[in-house]
Design a protein around this motif. Structure first.
Motif, PDB file in Angstrom:
ATOM      1  N   GLN A 197      37.950  47.263  15.993  1.00  0.00           N
ATOM      2  CA  GLN A 197      36.519  47.032  15.842  1.00  0.00           C
ATOM      3  C   GLN A 197      35.782  48.367  15.912  1.00  0.00           C
ATOM      4  O   GLN A 197      36.078  49.206  16.757  1.00  0.00           O
ATOM      5  CB  GLN A 197      36.016  46.101  16.945  1.00  0.00           C
ATOM      6  N   VAL A 198      34.823  48.529  15.016  1.00  0.00           N
ATOM      7  CA  VAL A 198      34.058  49.771  14.950  1.00  0.00           C
ATOM      8  C   VAL A 198      32.700  49.524  15.578  1.00  0.00           C
ATOM      9  O   VAL A 198      32.028  48.547  15.256  1.00  0.00           O
ATOM     10  CB  VAL A 198      33.890  50.240  13.495  1.00  0.00           C
ATOM     11  N   GLN A 199      32.313  50.408  16.461  1.00  0.00           N
ATOM     12  CA  GLN A 199      31.013  50.297  17.114  1.00  0.00           C
ATOM     13  C   GLN A 199      30.136  51.474  16.733  1.00  0.00           C
ATOM     14  O   GLN A 199      30.612  52.609  16.632  1.00  0.00           O
ATOM     15  CB  GLN A 199      31.178  50.243  18.627  1.00  0.00           C
ATOM     16  N   ILE A 246      40.305  54.906  13.286  1.00  0.00           N
ATOM     17  CA  ILE A 246      39.433  54.973  12.118  1.00  0.00           C
ATOM     18  C   ILE A 246      39.093  56.408  11.753  1.00  0.00           C
ATOM     19  O   ILE A 246      39.123  57.303  12.588  1.00  0.00           O
ATOM     20  CB  ILE A 246      38.114  54.194  12.334  1.00  0.00           C
ATOM     21  N   THR A 247      38.793  56.574  10.480  1.00  0.00           N
ATOM     22  CA  THR A 247      38.245  57.819   9.955  1.00  0.00           C
ATOM     23  C   THR A 247      36.859  57.496   9.411  1.00  0.00           C
ATOM     24  O   THR A 247      36.700  56.536   8.651  1.00  0.00           O
ATOM     25  CB  THR A 247      39.136  58.386   8.849  1.00  0.00           C
ATOM     26  N   ILE A 248      35.896  58.287   9.798  1.00  0.00           N
ATOM     27  CA  ILE A 248      34.526  58.073   9.312  1.00  0.00           C
ATOM     28  C   ILE A 248      34.321  58.902   8.055  1.00  0.00           C
ATOM     29  O   ILE A 248      34.458  60.129   8.079  1.00  0.00           O
ATOM     30  CB  ILE A 248      33.490  58.464  10.369  1.00  0.00           C
ATOM     31  N   ASN A 249      34.011  58.234   6.964  1.00  0.00           N
ATOM     32  CA  ASN A 249      33.754  58.942   5.712  1.00  0.00           C
ATOM     33  C   ASN A 249      32.314  59.417   5.607  1.00  0.00           C
ATOM     34  O   ASN A 249      32.038  60.435   4.964  1.00  0.00           O
ATOM     35  CB  ASN A 249      34.084  58.046   4.525  1.00  0.00           C
ATOM     36  N   ALA A 250      31.392  58.665   6.194  1.00  0.00           N
ATOM     37  CA  ALA A 250      29.990  59.048   6.132  1.00  0.00           C
ATOM     38  C   ALA A 250      29.217  58.330   7.227  1.00  0.00           C
ATOM     39  O   ALA A 250      29.564  57.207   7.613  1.00  0.00           O
ATOM     40  CB  ALA A 250      29.385  58.712   4.769  1.00  0.00           C
ATOM     41  N   LEU A 251      28.188  58.987   7.714  1.00  0.00           N
ATOM     42  CA  LEU A 251      27.210  58.369   8.609  1.00  0.00           C
ATOM     43  C   LEU A 251      25.885  58.368   7.872  1.00  0.00           C
ATOM     44  O   LEU A 251      25.478  59.386   7.304  1.00  0.00           O
ATOM     45  CB  LEU A 251      27.107  59.134   9.923  1.00  0.00           C
ATOM     46  N   ASP A 307      30.445  54.405   7.507  1.00  0.00           N
ATOM     47  CA  ASP A 307      31.434  53.999   6.505  1.00  0.00           C
ATOM     48  C   ASP A 307      32.794  54.466   7.006  1.00  0.00           C
ATOM     49  O   ASP A 307      33.027  55.656   7.133  1.00  0.00           O
ATOM     50  CB  ASP A 307      31.117  54.618   5.145  1.00  0.00           C
ATOM     51  N   TRP A 308      33.664  53.535   7.291  1.00  0.00           N
ATOM     52  CA  TRP A 308      34.922  53.868   7.944  1.00  0.00           C
ATOM     53  C   TRP A 308      36.106  53.383   7.141  1.00  0.00           C
ATOM     54  O   TRP A 308      36.005  52.484   6.303  1.00  0.00           O
ATOM     55  CB  TRP A 308      34.969  53.266   9.347  1.00  0.00           C
ATOM     56  N   ILE A 309      37.261  53.982   7.432  1.00  0.00           N
ATOM     57  CA  ILE A 309      38.518  53.544   6.848  1.00  0.00           C
ATOM     58  C   ILE A 309      39.601  53.667   7.913  1.00  0.00           C
ATOM     59  O   ILE A 309      39.574  54.589   8.719  1.00  0.00           O
ATOM     60  CB  ILE A 309      38.869  54.364   5.587  1.00  0.00           C
ATOM     61  N   ASN A 310      40.495  52.705   7.911  1.00  0.00           N
ATOM     62  CA  ASN A 310      41.650  52.732   8.803  1.00  0.00           C
ATOM     63  C   ASN A 310      42.887  52.797   7.931  1.00  0.00           C
ATOM     64  O   ASN A 310      43.268  51.795   7.308  1.00  0.00           O
ATOM     65  CB  ASN A 310      41.664  51.487   9.695  1.00  0.00           C
ATOM     66  N   TYR A 311      43.486  53.955   7.832  1.00  0.00           N
ATOM     67  CA  TYR A 311      44.634  54.139   6.943  1.00  0.00           C
ATOM     68  C   TYR A 311      45.861  53.395   7.451  1.00  0.00           C
ATOM     69  O   TYR A 311      46.766  53.075   6.687  1.00  0.00           O
ATOM     70  CB  TYR A 311      44.943  55.628   6.803  1.00  0.00           C
ATOM     71  N   GLY A 327      35.370  49.542   5.775  1.00  0.00           N
ATOM     72  CA  GLY A 327      34.134  48.773   5.840  1.00  0.00           C
ATOM     73  C   GLY A 327      32.967  49.625   6.275  1.00  0.00           C
ATOM     74  O   GLY A 327      33.046  50.858   6.327  1.00  0.00           O
ATOM     75  N   ARG A 328      31.887  48.946   6.569  1.00  0.00           N
ATOM     76  CA  ARG A 328      30.681  49.602   7.064  1.00  0.00           C
ATOM     77  C   ARG A 328      30.251  48.894   8.334  1.00  0.00           C
ATOM     78  O   ARG A 328      30.142  47.669   8.364  1.00  0.00           O
ATOM     79  CB  ARG A 328      29.573  49.552   6.020  1.00  0.00           C
ATOM     80  N   ALA A 329      30.009  49.676   9.351  1.00  0.00           N
ATOM     81  CA  ALA A 329      29.544  49.135  10.630  1.00  0.00           C
ATOM     82  C   ALA A 329      28.120  49.607  10.891  1.00  0.00           C
ATOM     83  O   ALA A 329      27.780  50.753  10.595  1.00  0.00           O
ATOM     84  CB  ALA A 329      30.464  49.586  11.761  1.00  0.00           C
ATOM     85  N   TRP A 330      27.327  48.718  11.445  1.00  0.00           N
ATOM     86  CA  TRP A 330      25.913  49.001  11.704  1.00  0.00           C
ATOM     87  C   TRP A 330      25.624  49.053  13.191  1.00  0.00           C
ATOM     88  O   TRP A 330      26.206  48.301  13.981  1.00  0.00           O
ATOM     89  CB  TRP A 330      25.040  47.911  11.086  1.00  0.00           C
ATOM     90  N   GLY A 331      24.687  49.926  13.534  1.00  0.00           N
ATOM     91  CA  GLY A 331      24.181  49.926  14.890  1.00  0.00           C
ATOM     92  C   GLY A 331      23.109  48.872  15.058  1.00  0.00           C
ATOM     93  O   GLY A 331      22.728  48.187  14.111  1.00  0.00           O
ATOM     94  N   GLN A 332      22.606  48.783  16.268  1.00  0.00           N
ATOM     95  CA  GLN A 332      21.629  47.739  16.585  1.00  0.00           C
ATOM     96  C   GLN A 332      20.210  48.125  16.187  1.00  0.00           C
ATOM     97  O   GLN A 332      19.323  47.288  16.151  1.00  0.00           O
ATOM     98  CB  GLN A 332      21.667  47.433  18.091  1.00  0.00           C
TER      99      GLN A 332
END
Length: 121
Positions: free
Chosen positions: A1-3, A29-34, A98-102, A108-113
Motif C-alpha cells: 500500500q502506498v501512502q 515502490i519506485t516513485i516516478n513522479a510527485l 505515480d508509483w511502480i512496483n517492479y 498506480g497513483r496514490a493521493w494524499g488527503q
C-alpha cells in the motif's frame, strides 16, 4: 500500500508565501513522479505542478513564476514553494504519487488527503 501525506497549508494574506510538503511511502515502490493538484470549491481538480523522478518540472500557466516544486531532503518527498499568493490560489492542495512496483509488478497513483490553502485579500 502506498501512502501520501501532505502538510504545510494554512491562511496567508495576498502576496504572502506558503510551503507545502509531500511524502510518499510504500514497500518496494519506485516513485516516478510527485504531482501537486488543487481543487477550489465548485471547480474541477487541476494540475499545479509536476516533479519527475530525475528532476524535471512542469507548471500550470497560472502559477508559473510564482510556485516552485523541488525534491525534499528525504527520499520520495517534495516541496511546493508558493510565493506571491493570490486569493484565486485558495483551494485544497493534493499531492499525488505515480508509483511502480517492479517486484509484483504493479503501478498506480496514490493521493494524499489534501491540505487547505486560503489566501485572503
Amino acid at each position: 500500500q502506498v501512502q501520501v501525506v501532505e502538510s504545510g497549508g494554512g491562511l496567508v494574506q495576498a502576496g504572502g508565501s506558503l510551503r507545502l510538503s509531500c511524502a510518499a511511502s510504500g514497500n518496494g515502490i519506485t516513485i516516478n513522479a510527485l504531482e501537486w493538484y488543487r481543487q477550489a470549491p465548485g471547480r474541477q481538480r487541476e494540475l499545479v505542478a509536476i516533479l519527475g523522478s530525475s528532476g524535471p518540472t512542469n507548471y500550470a500557466d497560472s502559477v508559473k513564476g510564482r510556485f516552485t516544486v523541488s525534491k525534499g531532503n528525504a527520499k520520495n518527498t517534495a516541496t511546493l514553494q508558493m510565493n506571491s499568493l493570490k486569493p484565486e490560489d485558495t483551494a485544497v492542495y493534493y499531492c499525488a504519487a505515480d508509483w511502480i512496483n517492479y517486484g509484483e509488478p504493479s503501478a498506480g497513483r496514490a493521493w494524499g488527503q489534501g491540505t487547505q490553502v486560503t489566501v485572503s485579500s
